[in-house]
Design a protein around this motif. Sequence first.
Motif: not given
Length: 562
Positions: A79-86, A91-96, A122-132
Amino acid sequence: MAILEVSGLGKGYGKGKNRTEVLKDIDLSVAEGEFVAIVGFSGSGKTTLISALAGLTMPDAGEVRFKGRKVEGAGPERGVVFQSYSLMPWLTVYGNIALAVNSVFKGWPAERRRAHTEKYIDMVGLRPAMLRRPKELSGGMRQRVAVARALAMNPEILLLDEPLSALDALTRANLQDEIEAIWRKERKTVVLITNDVDEAILLADRIIPLNPGPKASLGPEFRVALERPRNRSAINHNETFKGLRREITQYLMKAGLEKNVASNTELQLPEMVPVIPKGIGWPGRMGATKRPKAGDERYVEFFNVGKTYPTPKGPLTVVEDFQLILPKGEFVSLIGHSGCGKSTVLAMAAGLNELSDGGIVVDNKEVDTAGPDRGVVFQAPSLFPWLTARENVALGVDRVYPHANQAERDDIVKYFLTRVGLGGVLDKKARDLSNGMKQRVGIARAFSLSPKLLLLDEPFGMLDSLTRWELQEVLMDVWRKTQVTSICVTHDVDEAILLADRVVMMTNGPRARVGKVICIDIPRPRTRKTLLEHARYYEYREELLGFLEENETHQRPDAAAA
Protein backbone atom coordinates in the motif's frame (compact mmCIF):
# COMPACT_ATOMS: atom_id res chain seq x y z
CA MET A 1 12.83 -12.50 8.55
CA ALA A 2 13.11 -9.97 5.71
CA ILE A 3 9.85 -9.17 3.96
CA LEU A 4 11.42 -6.62 1.59
CA GLU A 5 14.91 -6.82 0.06
CA VAL A 6 16.62 -4.38 -2.29
CA SER A 7 19.96 -5.24 -3.88
CA GLY A 8 22.15 -3.09 -6.13
CA LEU A 9 19.23 -0.91 -7.21
CA GLY A 10 20.01 1.87 -9.67
CA LYS A 11 17.73 4.22 -11.57
CA GLY A 12 18.29 7.11 -13.96
CA TYR A 13 16.32 9.29 -16.35
CA GLY A 14 17.10 10.75 -19.77
CA LYS A 15 19.59 9.79 -22.46
CA GLY A 16 23.14 10.69 -23.42
CA LYS A 17 24.34 14.02 -22.07
CA ASN A 18 20.90 14.69 -20.58
CA ARG A 19 20.86 11.52 -18.49
CA THR A 20 20.81 11.83 -14.72
CA GLU A 21 21.63 8.86 -12.51
CA VAL A 22 19.24 9.33 -9.58
CA LEU A 23 19.92 6.20 -7.47
CA LYS A 24 22.98 3.96 -7.40
CA ASP A 25 23.80 0.73 -5.54
CA ILE A 26 20.86 0.84 -3.12
CA ASP A 27 20.89 -2.12 -0.71
CA LEU A 28 18.13 -2.44 1.88
CA SER A 29 16.56 -5.20 3.96
CA VAL A 30 13.36 -4.64 5.96
CA ALA A 31 12.14 -7.20 8.51
CA GLU A 32 8.50 -8.16 8.83
CA GLY A 33 6.72 -5.82 11.28
CA GLU A 34 9.59 -3.31 11.26
CA PHE A 35 9.12 0.46 10.96
CA VAL A 36 11.96 1.94 8.88
CA ALA A 37 12.37 5.66 8.16
CA ILE A 38 14.50 6.89 5.26
CA VAL A 39 15.46 10.55 5.66
CA GLY A 40 16.59 12.61 2.70
CA PHE A 41 16.20 15.86 0.85
CA SER A 42 14.43 17.14 -2.23
CA GLY A 43 16.08 15.83 -5.37
CA SER A 44 17.85 12.98 -3.58
CA GLY A 45 15.66 10.31 -5.20
CA LYS A 46 13.28 9.51 -2.32
CA THR A 47 10.15 9.31 -4.48
CA THR A 48 12.00 7.29 -7.13
CA LEU A 49 13.02 4.83 -4.40
CA ILE A 50 9.50 4.47 -2.97
CA SER A 51 8.08 4.05 -6.50
CA ALA A 52 10.57 1.24 -7.14
CA LEU A 53 9.59 -0.47 -3.86
CA ALA A 54 5.93 -0.16 -4.86
CA GLY A 55 6.59 -1.57 -8.35
CA LEU A 56 5.41 1.66 -9.98
CA THR A 57 8.77 2.13 -11.71
CA MET A 58 11.30 -0.48 -12.76
CA PRO A 59 14.99 -0.11 -11.80
CA ASP A 60 17.71 0.07 -14.44
CA ALA A 61 19.98 -2.06 -12.28
CA GLY A 62 19.50 -4.43 -9.37
CA GLU A 63 16.14 -5.64 -8.10
CA VAL A 64 13.45 -5.41 -5.43
CA ARG A 65 12.19 -8.64 -3.86
CA PHE A 66 9.04 -8.97 -1.77
CA LYS A 67 8.85 -12.13 0.35
CA GLY A 68 11.54 -13.64 -1.85
CA ARG A 69 9.84 -12.90 -5.18
CA LYS A 70 11.05 -10.27 -7.63
CA VAL A 71 8.81 -7.22 -7.83
CA GLU A 72 7.71 -6.68 -11.44
CA GLY A 73 4.74 -4.38 -10.94
CA ALA A 74 2.34 -2.83 -8.44
CA GLY A 75 0.28 -5.02 -6.13
CA PRO A 76 -2.23 -4.62 -3.27
CA GLU A 77 0.20 -6.25 -0.84
CA ARG A 78 2.16 -2.96 -1.02
CA GLY A 79 0.00 0.00 0.00
CA VAL A 80 1.34 3.43 -0.99
CA VAL A 81 0.56 6.90 0.40
CA PHE A 82 2.14 9.83 -1.43
CA GLN A 83 2.55 13.46 -0.39
CA SER A 84 -0.26 14.44 -2.80
CA TYR A 85 -3.61 12.94 -1.87
CA SER A 86 -4.73 11.72 -5.35
CA LEU A 87 -8.37 11.40 -4.35
CA MET A 88 -11.28 11.22 -6.78
CA PRO A 89 -12.84 14.67 -6.38
CA TRP A 90 -16.35 13.54 -7.36
CA LEU A 91 -16.43 10.75 -4.74
CA THR A 92 -17.12 11.08 -1.02
CA VAL A 93 -14.73 9.94 1.71
CA TYR A 94 -16.62 6.64 1.77
CA GLY A 95 -16.59 6.41 -2.03
CA ASN A 96 -12.82 6.95 -2.31
CA ILE A 97 -12.06 4.19 0.18
CA ALA A 98 -14.76 1.85 -1.11
CA LEU A 99 -13.30 2.16 -4.63
CA ALA A 100 -10.08 0.51 -3.43
CA VAL A 101 -11.89 -2.07 -1.29
CA ASN A 102 -14.19 -3.11 -4.13
CA SER A 103 -11.22 -3.46 -6.47
CA VAL A 104 -9.13 -5.64 -4.15
CA PHE A 105 -11.90 -7.71 -2.52
CA LYS A 106 -14.25 -8.32 -5.46
CA GLY A 107 -15.29 -11.73 -4.15
CA TRP A 108 -16.54 -10.46 -0.80
CA PRO A 109 -20.29 -9.92 -0.21
CA ALA A 110 -21.39 -6.27 -0.41
CA GLU A 111 -22.14 -6.08 3.33
CA ARG A 112 -18.67 -7.31 4.25
CA ARG A 113 -17.05 -4.76 1.91
CA ARG A 114 -19.17 -1.98 3.43
CA ALA A 115 -18.21 -2.96 7.00
CA HIS A 116 -14.55 -3.20 6.00
CA THR A 117 -14.64 0.27 4.43
CA GLU A 118 -16.28 1.81 7.49
CA LYS A 119 -13.79 0.11 9.82
CA TYR A 120 -10.92 2.10 8.30
CA ILE A 121 -12.95 5.30 8.11
CA ASP A 122 -13.46 4.95 11.88
CA MET A 123 -9.80 4.08 12.41
CA VAL A 124 -8.68 7.49 11.08
CA GLY A 125 -11.53 9.38 12.79
CA LEU A 126 -13.49 10.39 9.68
CA ARG A 127 -16.94 8.98 10.49
CA PRO A 128 -18.44 12.53 10.83
CA ALA A 129 -17.06 13.46 7.38
CA MET A 130 -17.85 10.18 5.64
CA LEU A 131 -20.20 11.74 3.09
CA ARG A 132 -18.10 14.82 2.30
CA ARG A 133 -16.16 15.24 -0.94
CA PRO A 134 -12.42 16.11 -1.00
CA LYS A 135 -13.04 19.81 -1.73
CA GLU A 136 -14.95 20.02 1.56
CA LEU A 137 -12.06 18.57 3.59
CA SER A 138 -8.97 20.13 5.14
CA GLY A 139 -5.51 19.00 4.02
CA GLY A 140 -5.16 16.83 7.11
CA MET A 141 -8.52 15.16 6.49
CA ARG A 142 -7.66 14.44 2.86
CA GLN A 143 -4.42 12.79 3.96
CA ARG A 144 -6.36 10.70 6.46
CA VAL A 145 -8.51 9.45 3.57
CA ALA A 146 -5.35 8.47 1.67
CA VAL A 147 -4.00 6.57 4.71
CA ALA A 148 -7.34 4.83 5.30
CA ARG A 149 -7.58 3.85 1.62
CA ALA A 150 -4.12 2.28 1.69
CA LEU A 151 -4.82 0.41 4.94
CA ALA A 152 -8.24 -0.81 3.73
CA MET A 153 -6.49 -2.76 0.96
CA ASN A 154 -4.98 -4.82 3.80
CA PRO A 155 -1.39 -4.51 2.52
CA GLU A 156 1.41 -6.47 4.10
CA ILE A 157 3.72 -3.46 3.85
CA LEU A 158 2.85 0.24 3.94
CA LEU A 159 5.00 2.63 1.88
CA LEU A 160 4.68 6.28 2.96
CA ASP A 161 6.27 8.96 0.76
CA GLU A 162 6.40 12.15 2.85
CA PRO A 163 2.66 11.88 3.57
CA LEU A 164 2.64 14.68 6.17
CA SER A 165 5.14 17.21 4.82
CA ALA A 166 2.52 19.58 3.38
CA LEU A 167 0.55 19.78 6.66
CA ASP A 168 0.73 22.27 9.51
CA ALA A 169 2.57 21.28 12.70
CA LEU A 170 -0.51 20.39 14.79
CA THR A 171 -2.17 18.29 12.06
CA ARG A 172 1.16 16.63 11.32
CA ALA A 173 1.65 15.73 14.99
CA ASN A 174 -1.88 14.30 15.23
CA LEU A 175 -1.37 12.12 12.15
CA GLN A 176 2.07 10.99 13.35
CA ASP A 177 0.37 9.73 16.51
CA GLU A 178 -2.34 7.98 14.48
CA ILE A 179 0.16 6.29 12.16
CA GLU A 180 2.16 5.05 15.15
CA ALA A 181 -1.00 3.78 16.90
CA ILE A 182 -2.19 1.99 13.73
CA TRP A 183 1.27 0.44 13.26
CA ARG A 184 1.25 -0.92 16.83
CA LYS A 185 -2.28 -2.28 16.44
CA GLU A 186 -1.98 -3.73 12.93
CA ARG A 187 1.75 -4.59 13.06
CA LYS A 188 2.17 -3.67 9.42
CA THR A 189 5.66 -3.38 8.02
CA VAL A 190 6.21 0.32 7.27
CA VAL A 191 8.78 2.19 5.18
CA LEU A 192 8.46 5.94 5.72
CA ILE A 193 10.20 8.52 3.54
CA THR A 194 10.59 11.83 5.39
CA ASN A 195 12.80 14.91 5.60
CA ASP A 196 11.92 15.49 9.28
CA VAL A 197 14.43 14.01 11.73
CA ASP A 198 12.07 14.36 14.72
CA GLU A 199 9.30 12.55 12.82
CA ALA A 200 11.69 9.71 11.99
CA ILE A 201 12.80 9.35 15.63
CA LEU A 202 9.23 9.45 16.96
CA LEU A 203 8.01 6.71 14.61
CA ALA A 204 10.81 4.42 13.48
CA ASP A 205 12.79 1.44 14.75
CA ARG A 206 15.60 2.28 12.36
CA ILE A 207 16.59 5.44 10.47
CA ILE A 208 18.63 5.40 7.25
CA PRO A 209 19.78 8.59 5.48
CA LEU A 210 19.55 8.83 1.69
CA ASN A 211 22.58 10.83 0.62
CA PRO A 212 21.94 13.72 -1.83
CA GLY A 213 21.96 12.78 -5.51
CA PRO A 214 22.75 12.40 -8.29
CA LYS A 215 23.77 8.77 -7.76
CA ALA A 216 22.14 8.87 -4.33
CA SER A 217 23.03 6.02 -2.02
CA LEU A 218 22.00 4.97 1.47
CA GLY A 219 24.11 6.12 4.41
CA PRO A 220 24.74 4.39 7.74
CA GLU A 221 21.71 3.24 9.72
CA PHE A 222 20.77 4.64 13.13
CA ARG A 223 18.91 2.41 15.59
CA VAL A 224 16.21 4.12 17.68
CA ALA A 225 16.57 2.70 21.20
CA LEU A 226 13.59 4.52 22.71
CA GLU A 227 10.61 2.84 24.37
CA ARG A 228 7.18 3.14 22.77
CA PRO A 229 4.89 5.00 22.80
CA ARG A 230 7.16 8.05 22.45
CA ASN A 231 5.86 11.29 23.92
CA ARG A 232 7.17 14.49 22.31
CA SER A 233 7.60 16.32 25.60
CA ALA A 234 9.01 13.37 27.54
CA ILE A 235 11.73 12.48 25.04
CA ASN A 236 12.88 16.10 25.13
CA HIS A 237 14.53 15.13 28.46
CA ASN A 238 15.90 11.84 27.16
CA GLU A 239 19.67 11.84 26.63
CA THR A 240 19.42 8.99 24.12
CA PHE A 241 17.00 11.09 22.05
CA LYS A 242 19.25 14.15 22.23
CA GLY A 243 22.33 12.20 21.21
CA LEU A 244 20.58 10.40 18.34
CA ARG A 245 19.02 13.65 17.09
CA ARG A 246 22.42 15.33 17.14
CA GLU A 247 24.13 12.45 15.34
CA ILE A 248 21.58 12.25 12.53
CA THR A 249 21.37 16.03 12.08
CA GLN A 250 25.15 16.40 11.93
CA TYR A 251 25.42 13.55 9.43
CA LEU A 252 22.80 15.16 7.18
CA MET A 253 24.41 18.59 7.48
CA LYS A 254 27.80 17.14 6.56
CA ALA A 255 26.28 15.31 3.57
CA GLY A 256 24.59 18.52 2.49
CA LEU A 257 27.75 20.60 2.79
CA GLU A 258 29.67 18.14 0.67
CA LYS A 259 26.94 18.45 -1.95
CA ASN A 260 26.46 22.21 -1.79
CA VAL A 261 29.37 24.44 -0.81
CA ALA A 262 28.06 27.86 0.14
CA SER A 263 29.29 30.63 -2.13
CA ASN A 264 31.37 33.47 -0.79
CA THR A 265 31.71 36.93 -2.17
CA GLU A 266 34.02 39.87 -1.86
CA LEU A 267 31.50 42.26 -3.39
CA GLN A 268 30.99 45.56 -1.61
CA LEU A 269 27.54 47.05 -1.10
CA PRO A 270 27.30 50.63 -2.43
CA GLU A 271 26.72 53.27 0.26
CA MET A 272 23.24 54.21 -0.90
CA VAL A 273 20.18 55.22 1.15
CA PRO A 274 16.77 54.22 -0.25
CA VAL A 275 14.13 56.84 -0.98
CA ILE A 276 10.93 55.67 0.74
CA PRO A 277 7.66 57.37 -0.16
CA LYS A 278 6.35 59.43 2.74
CA GLY A 279 3.73 57.72 4.93
CA ILE A 280 0.61 59.25 6.36
CA GLY A 281 2.11 59.38 9.83
CA TRP A 282 0.28 60.75 12.87
CA PRO A 283 -2.58 61.13 13.63
CA GLY A 284 -4.25 58.05 12.11
CA ARG A 285 -6.14 55.08 13.50
CA MET A 286 -4.19 55.56 16.74
CA GLY A 287 -4.69 59.31 16.76
CA ALA A 288 -6.81 59.15 19.90
CA THR A 289 -4.05 57.42 21.84
CA LYS A 290 -0.86 58.81 23.30
CA ARG A 291 1.89 58.93 20.73
CA PRO A 292 4.84 56.69 21.72
CA LYS A 293 8.27 58.21 22.07
CA ALA A 294 10.25 58.10 18.87
CA GLY A 295 13.53 56.26 18.91
CA ASP A 296 15.22 52.92 18.74
CA GLU A 297 13.52 51.37 21.79
CA ARG A 298 10.00 51.64 20.30
CA TYR A 299 10.97 51.30 16.66
CA VAL A 300 7.99 49.04 15.86
CA GLU A 301 4.80 49.02 17.91
CA PHE A 302 1.63 46.95 17.67
CA PHE A 303 -0.99 48.73 19.77
CA ASN A 304 -4.30 46.96 20.57
CA VAL A 305 -4.23 45.44 17.07
CA GLY A 306 -7.38 43.53 16.09
CA LYS A 307 -8.87 41.97 12.97
CA THR A 308 -12.53 41.02 12.50
CA TYR A 309 -14.10 39.47 9.41
CA PRO A 310 -17.80 39.47 8.56
CA THR A 311 -19.34 36.00 8.19
CA PRO A 312 -22.91 34.74 7.52
CA LYS A 313 -23.12 33.88 11.24
CA GLY A 314 -21.90 37.29 12.36
CA PRO A 315 -18.50 38.99 12.93
CA LEU A 316 -15.51 36.69 13.54
CA THR A 317 -12.65 38.25 15.50
CA VAL A 318 -9.45 36.46 14.45
CA VAL A 319 -6.95 38.65 16.33
CA GLU A 320 -7.78 40.79 19.35
CA ASP A 321 -5.73 43.21 21.47
CA PHE A 322 -2.38 42.13 19.98
CA GLN A 323 0.35 44.14 21.76
CA LEU A 324 4.06 44.07 20.95
CA ILE A 325 6.99 46.52 20.92
CA LEU A 326 10.25 45.87 19.04
CA PRO A 327 13.44 47.88 19.49
CA LYS A 328 15.40 48.67 16.35
CA GLY A 329 17.44 45.73 15.05
CA GLU A 330 15.57 43.00 16.98
CA PHE A 331 14.64 39.67 15.37
CA VAL A 332 11.34 38.24 16.65
CA SER A 333 9.86 34.83 15.83
CA LEU A 334 6.06 34.60 15.93
CA ILE A 335 4.88 31.06 16.62
CA GLY A 336 1.55 29.30 17.16
CA HIS A 337 -0.80 26.71 15.72
CA SER A 338 -2.26 27.09 12.23
CA GLY A 339 -5.25 29.40 12.25
CA CYS A 340 -4.13 31.42 15.27
CA GLY A 341 -3.70 34.62 13.24
CA LYS A 342 0.10 34.77 12.80
CA SER A 343 -0.07 35.51 9.09
CA THR A 344 -2.95 37.93 9.65
CA VAL A 345 -0.75 39.97 12.01
CA LEU A 346 2.08 39.94 9.47
CA ALA A 347 -0.22 40.97 6.62
CA MET A 348 -1.50 43.90 8.68
CA ALA A 349 2.06 44.99 9.45
CA ALA A 350 2.84 44.81 5.71
CA GLY A 351 -0.18 47.00 4.94
CA LEU A 352 -1.74 44.20 2.88
CA ASN A 353 -4.69 43.67 5.25
CA GLU A 354 -6.64 46.49 6.84
CA LEU A 355 -6.76 46.68 10.62
CA SER A 356 -10.12 46.50 12.41
CA ASP A 357 -8.78 47.92 15.68
CA GLY A 358 -5.63 49.53 17.05
CA GLY A 359 -2.63 50.55 15.02
CA ILE A 360 0.88 49.61 13.93
CA VAL A 361 3.77 52.10 13.92
CA VAL A 362 7.12 51.63 12.17
CA ASP A 363 9.82 54.23 12.82
CA ASN A 364 7.24 56.73 14.09
CA LYS A 365 5.01 56.36 10.99
CA GLU A 366 1.67 54.60 11.21
CA VAL A 367 1.13 51.75 8.77
CA ASP A 368 -1.72 52.64 6.46
CA THR A 369 -0.85 50.85 3.24
CA ALA A 370 1.86 48.65 1.71
CA GLY A 371 5.24 50.22 1.02
CA PRO A 372 8.90 49.39 0.30
CA ASP A 373 9.88 50.37 3.85
CA ARG A 374 8.52 46.91 4.79
CA GLY A 375 10.10 44.00 2.93
CA VAL A 376 8.01 40.84 2.78
CA VAL A 377 9.06 37.25 2.06
CA PHE A 378 6.17 34.82 1.69
CA GLN A 379 6.13 31.01 1.77
CA ALA A 380 5.81 31.17 -2.03
CA PRO A 381 8.19 33.85 -3.36
CA SER A 382 5.81 35.26 -6.05
CA LEU A 383 8.41 35.97 -8.73
CA PHE A 384 7.70 36.99 -12.31
CA PRO A 385 8.51 33.70 -14.10
CA TRP A 386 9.48 35.35 -17.40
CA LEU A 387 12.09 37.61 -15.73
CA THR A 388 15.57 36.59 -14.62
CA ALA A 389 16.68 36.46 -10.99
CA ARG A 390 18.51 39.77 -11.59
CA GLU A 391 15.44 41.42 -13.16
CA ASN A 392 13.10 40.27 -10.38
CA VAL A 393 15.28 41.95 -7.74
CA ALA A 394 15.96 45.01 -9.91
CA LEU A 395 12.23 45.87 -10.05
CA GLY A 396 12.28 46.94 -6.40
CA VAL A 397 15.80 48.35 -6.41
CA ASP A 398 15.02 50.69 -9.31
CA ARG A 399 12.06 52.06 -7.38
CA VAL A 400 13.72 52.75 -4.02
CA TYR A 401 17.09 53.95 -5.43
CA PRO A 402 15.94 56.37 -8.18
CA HIS A 403 18.77 58.74 -7.24
CA ALA A 404 21.45 56.08 -7.90
CA ASN A 405 23.02 55.57 -11.30
CA GLN A 406 22.50 52.31 -13.20
CA ALA A 407 25.88 50.88 -12.21
CA GLU A 408 25.18 51.45 -8.53
CA ARG A 409 21.75 49.83 -8.78
CA ASP A 410 23.28 46.87 -10.63
CA ASP A 411 25.84 46.48 -7.85
CA ILE A 412 23.09 46.40 -5.21
CA VAL A 413 21.20 43.68 -7.10
CA LYS A 414 24.34 41.61 -7.68
CA TYR A 415 25.52 41.99 -4.09
CA PHE A 416 22.39 40.53 -2.51
CA LEU A 417 21.87 37.78 -5.09
CA THR A 418 25.48 36.72 -4.65
CA ARG A 419 25.15 36.94 -0.88
CA VAL A 420 22.31 34.37 -0.97
CA GLY A 421 24.35 32.04 -3.18
CA LEU A 422 22.93 32.89 -6.62
CA GLY A 423 25.92 34.65 -8.15
CA GLY A 424 26.15 31.97 -10.83
CA VAL A 425 22.52 32.16 -11.99
CA LEU A 426 21.88 35.92 -12.11
CA ASP A 427 20.47 35.73 -15.62
CA LYS A 428 18.50 32.51 -15.28
CA LYS A 429 14.72 32.83 -15.70
CA ALA A 430 12.70 32.42 -12.50
CA ARG A 431 10.68 29.60 -14.09
CA ASP A 432 13.89 27.58 -14.46
CA LEU A 433 14.92 27.90 -10.81
CA SER A 434 14.30 25.30 -8.09
CA ASN A 435 11.98 26.15 -5.20
CA GLY A 436 14.96 26.79 -2.94
CA MET A 437 16.58 29.10 -5.49
CA LYS A 438 13.32 31.00 -5.95
CA GLN A 439 13.12 31.56 -2.22
CA ARG A 440 16.70 32.85 -2.24
CA VAL A 441 15.63 35.40 -4.87
CA GLY A 442 12.75 36.41 -2.60
CA ILE A 443 15.12 36.92 0.33
CA ALA A 444 17.58 38.90 -1.81
CA ARG A 445 14.74 41.06 -3.14
CA ALA A 446 13.50 41.88 0.37
CA PHE A 447 16.94 42.76 1.74
CA SER A 448 17.89 44.79 -1.34
CA LEU A 449 15.16 47.33 -0.53
CA SER A 450 16.94 48.16 2.76
CA PRO A 451 13.56 47.96 4.54
CA LYS A 452 12.95 49.35 8.00
CA LEU A 453 11.02 46.19 8.86
CA LEU A 454 11.50 42.72 7.34
CA LEU A 455 8.44 40.45 7.46
CA LEU A 456 8.89 36.72 6.80
CA ASP A 457 5.78 34.54 6.55
CA GLU A 458 6.92 30.92 6.92
CA PRO A 459 9.57 31.57 4.24
CA PHE A 460 10.98 28.02 4.39
CA GLY A 461 7.77 26.08 5.08
CA MET A 462 7.55 24.46 1.63
CA LEU A 463 11.21 23.43 1.46
CA ASP A 464 12.97 20.22 2.44
CA SER A 465 15.15 20.14 5.56
CA LEU A 466 18.51 20.58 3.82
CA THR A 467 17.36 23.58 1.77
CA ARG A 468 15.63 25.01 4.84
CA TRP A 469 18.77 24.70 6.94
CA GLU A 470 20.87 26.28 4.21
CA LEU A 471 18.50 29.23 3.79
CA GLN A 472 18.26 29.77 7.54
CA GLU A 473 22.04 30.16 7.51
CA VAL A 474 21.78 32.54 4.53
CA LEU A 475 19.10 34.58 6.28
CA MET A 476 21.14 34.84 9.49
CA ASP A 477 24.27 35.82 7.57
CA VAL A 478 22.56 38.62 5.64
CA TRP A 479 20.61 39.78 8.71
CA ARG A 480 23.84 39.94 10.72
CA LYS A 481 25.25 42.36 8.14
CA THR A 482 22.12 44.52 7.85
CA GLN A 483 20.63 44.30 11.38
CA VAL A 484 17.18 45.00 9.93
CA THR A 485 14.32 44.76 12.42
CA SER A 486 12.58 41.48 11.59
CA ILE A 487 9.50 39.39 12.37
CA CYS A 488 9.37 35.78 11.19
CA VAL A 489 6.16 33.73 11.33
CA THR A 490 6.90 30.03 11.76
CA HIS A 491 5.43 26.85 13.23
CA ASP A 492 8.89 25.27 13.51
CA VAL A 493 10.12 25.39 17.12
CA ASP A 494 13.79 24.88 16.19
CA GLU A 495 13.62 27.59 13.52
CA ALA A 496 12.04 30.02 16.00
CA ILE A 497 14.86 29.48 18.51
CA LEU A 498 17.64 29.53 15.92
CA LEU A 499 16.65 32.86 14.37
CA ALA A 500 15.21 34.99 17.15
CA ASP A 501 16.17 37.32 19.96
CA ARG A 502 12.65 36.77 21.30
CA VAL A 503 9.98 34.18 20.53
CA VAL A 504 6.41 35.48 20.75
CA MET A 505 3.82 32.73 21.21
CA MET A 506 0.24 33.37 20.11
CA THR A 507 -2.83 31.84 21.69
CA ASN A 508 -5.23 29.95 19.43
CA GLY A 509 -7.96 31.81 17.62
CA PRO A 510 -10.52 33.11 17.45
CA ARG A 511 -9.56 36.25 19.42
CA ALA A 512 -5.87 35.28 19.35
CA ARG A 513 -3.36 37.47 21.15
CA VAL A 514 0.16 37.32 22.58
CA GLY A 515 0.19 34.42 25.01
CA LYS A 516 3.81 34.24 26.14
CA VAL A 517 7.20 35.72 25.24
CA ILE A 518 10.61 34.19 25.90
CA CYS A 519 14.03 35.74 25.33
CA ILE A 520 16.60 33.52 23.60
CA ASP A 521 19.86 34.02 25.44
CA ILE A 522 22.11 32.20 22.97
CA PRO A 523 25.11 34.14 21.59
CA ARG A 524 25.27 35.12 17.93
CA PRO A 525 26.37 34.17 15.36
CA ARG A 526 24.41 30.92 15.68
CA THR A 527 24.59 27.73 13.68
CA ARG A 528 22.44 24.63 13.94
CA LYS A 529 25.43 22.73 15.35
CA THR A 530 26.08 25.26 18.14
CA LEU A 531 22.34 25.41 18.84
CA LEU A 532 22.13 21.65 19.43
CA GLU A 533 25.13 21.85 21.78
CA HIS A 534 23.97 24.88 23.79
CA ALA A 535 23.05 24.16 27.42
CA ARG A 536 19.72 26.02 27.28
CA TYR A 537 18.52 24.83 23.87
CA TYR A 538 16.37 21.96 25.13
CA GLU A 539 15.06 24.17 27.95
CA TYR A 540 13.78 26.70 25.39
CA ARG A 541 12.47 23.89 23.20
CA GLU A 542 10.51 22.36 26.08
CA GLU A 543 8.98 25.72 26.99
CA LEU A 544 7.78 26.28 23.42
CA LEU A 545 6.52 22.71 22.95
CA GLY A 546 4.77 22.92 26.33
CA PHE A 547 2.95 26.09 25.32
CA LEU A 548 1.85 24.57 22.00
CA GLU A 549 0.62 21.38 23.69
CA GLU A 550 -1.31 23.37 26.31
CA ASN A 551 -3.08 25.23 23.49
CA GLU A 552 -3.59 22.16 21.29
CA THR A 553 -6.87 21.07 22.88
CA HIS A 554 -8.30 24.54 22.27
CA GLN A 555 -7.31 24.58 18.61
CA ARG A 556 -10.67 23.31 17.36
CA PRO A 557 -13.78 21.76 18.92
CA ASP A 558 -13.26 18.45 17.13
CA ALA A 559 -9.58 17.48 16.97
CA ALA A 560 -10.47 14.56 14.75
CA ALA A 561 -11.50 16.94 12.03
CA ALA A 562 -7.93 18.05 11.47
